[in-house]
Design a protein around this motif. Structure first.
Motif, PDB file in Angstrom:
ATOM      1  N   LYS A 117      35.068  29.616  61.316  1.00  0.00           N
ATOM      2  CA  LYS A 117      34.626  30.386  60.153  1.00  0.00           C
ATOM      3  C   LYS A 117      34.996  29.655  58.859  1.00  0.00           C
ATOM      4  O   LYS A 117      35.593  30.201  57.956  1.00  0.00           O
ATOM      5  N   PHE A 118      34.596  28.406  58.763  1.00  0.00           N
ATOM      6  CA  PHE A 118      34.954  27.602  57.598  1.00  0.00           C
ATOM      7  C   PHE A 118      34.202  28.035  56.349  1.00  0.00           C
ATOM      8  O   PHE A 118      34.571  27.667  55.244  1.00  0.00           O
ATOM      9  N   TRP A 119      33.156  28.845  56.504  1.00  0.00           N
ATOM     10  CA  TRP A 119      32.432  29.343  55.344  1.00  0.00           C
ATOM     11  C   TRP A 119      33.296  30.325  54.548  1.00  0.00           C
ATOM     12  O   TRP A 119      32.970  30.640  53.399  1.00  0.00           O
ATOM     13  N   LEU A 120      34.388  30.805  55.139  1.00  0.00           N
ATOM     14  CA  LEU A 120      35.276  31.727  54.425  1.00  0.00           C
ATOM     15  C   LEU A 120      36.109  31.026  53.355  1.00  0.00           C
ATOM     16  O   LEU A 120      36.568  31.665  52.419  1.00  0.00           O
TER      17      LEU A 120
ATOM     18  N   VAL B 151      34.769  31.395  49.803  1.00  0.00           N
ATOM     19  CA  VAL B 151      34.869  32.798  49.401  1.00  0.00           C
ATOM     20  C   VAL B 151      36.295  33.127  48.976  1.00  0.00           C
ATOM     21  O   VAL B 151      36.531  33.758  47.940  1.00  0.00           O
ATOM     22  N   VAL B 152      37.258  32.680  49.752  1.00  0.00           N
ATOM     23  CA  VAL B 152      38.669  32.927  49.437  1.00  0.00           C
ATOM     24  C   VAL B 152      39.060  32.223  48.138  1.00  0.00           C
ATOM     25  O   VAL B 152      39.753  32.794  47.298  1.00  0.00           O
ATOM     26  N   LEU B 153      38.588  30.994  47.950  1.00  0.00           N
ATOM     27  CA  LEU B 153      38.911  30.252  46.736  1.00  0.00           C
ATOM     28  C   LEU B 153      38.331  30.919  45.493  1.00  0.00           C
ATOM     29  O   LEU B 153      39.004  31.015  44.458  1.00  0.00           O
TER      30      LEU B 153
ATOM     31  N   LEU C 198      39.050  34.183  40.568  1.00  0.00           N
ATOM     32  CA  LEU C 198      38.738  35.356  39.747  1.00  0.00           C
ATOM     33  C   LEU C 198      39.955  36.256  39.567  1.00  0.00           C
ATOM     34  O   LEU C 198      40.175  36.807  38.485  1.00  0.00           O
ATOM     35  N   GLY C 199      40.751  36.407  40.601  1.00  0.00           N
ATOM     36  CA  GLY C 199      41.963  37.210  40.490  1.00  0.00           C
ATOM     37  C   GLY C 199      42.956  36.610  39.520  1.00  0.00           C
ATOM     38  O   GLY C 199      43.546  37.311  38.695  1.00  0.00           O
ATOM     39  N   SER C 200      43.135  35.299  39.591  1.00  0.00           N
ATOM     40  CA  SER C 200      44.065  34.663  38.655  1.00  0.00           C
ATOM     41  C   SER C 200      43.521  34.695  37.235  1.00  0.00           C
ATOM     42  O   SER C 200      44.272  34.836  36.273  1.00  0.00           O
ATOM     43  N   LEU C 201      42.209  34.599  37.071  1.00  0.00           N
ATOM     44  CA  LEU C 201      41.609  34.702  35.748  1.00  0.00           C
ATOM     45  C   LEU C 201      41.862  36.071  35.139  1.00  0.00           C
ATOM     46  O   LEU C 201      42.208  36.181  33.957  1.00  0.00           O
ATOM     47  N   LEU C 202      41.744  37.109  35.941  1.00  0.00           N
ATOM     48  CA  LEU C 202      42.013  38.460  35.449  1.00  0.00           C
ATOM     49  C   LEU C 202      43.476  38.650  35.075  1.00  0.00           C
ATOM     50  O   LEU C 202      43.795  39.232  34.043  1.00  0.00           O
ATOM     51  N   VAL C 203      44.361  38.150  35.896  1.00  0.00           N
ATOM     52  CA  VAL C 203      45.792  38.317  35.638  1.00  0.00           C
ATOM     53  C   VAL C 203      46.224  37.527  34.404  1.00  0.00           C
ATOM     54  O   VAL C 203      46.962  38.033  33.553  1.00  0.00           O
ATOM     55  N   LEU C 204      45.745  36.301  34.280  1.00  0.00           N
ATOM     56  CA  LEU C 204      46.159  35.458  33.167  1.00  0.00           C
ATOM     57  C   LEU C 204      45.550  35.882  31.838  1.00  0.00           C
ATOM     58  O   LEU C 204      46.117  35.612  30.783  1.00  0.00           O
ATOM     59  N   SER C 205      44.403  36.536  31.872  1.00  0.00           N
ATOM     60  CA  SER C 205      43.747  36.911  30.624  1.00  0.00           C
ATOM     61  C   SER C 205      44.117  38.312  30.158  1.00  0.00           C
ATOM     62  O   SER C 205      43.619  38.763  29.138  1.00  0.00           O
TER      63      SER C 205
END
Length: 50
Positions: free
Chosen positions: A17-20, A23-25, A30-37
């Motif tokens: 399942k290398f296509w995951l 998606v994880v990256l 996006l999560g780090s962008l939300l937290v940092l901003s």
């Protein structure tokens, strides 16, 4: 945290399942962008994307 990454990599390798990986990256980015901003002046513009 390292254990979680090792388990995730083992799951992806075992089940082909290398296509995951992208998606994880993207989710991590996006999560780090939300937290940092959160405390910056850019926050209202980023929250409108979601």
């Amino acid at each position: 945290m390292l254990e979680l990454l090792k388990d995730l990599w083992g799951f992806m390798r075992e089940n082909k399942k290398f296509w995951l990986a992208p998606v994880v990256l993207v989710m991590l980015f996006l999560g780090s962008l939300l937290v940092l901003s959160q405390g910056s002046a850019v926050a209202p513009f980023i929250y409108t994307l979601f």
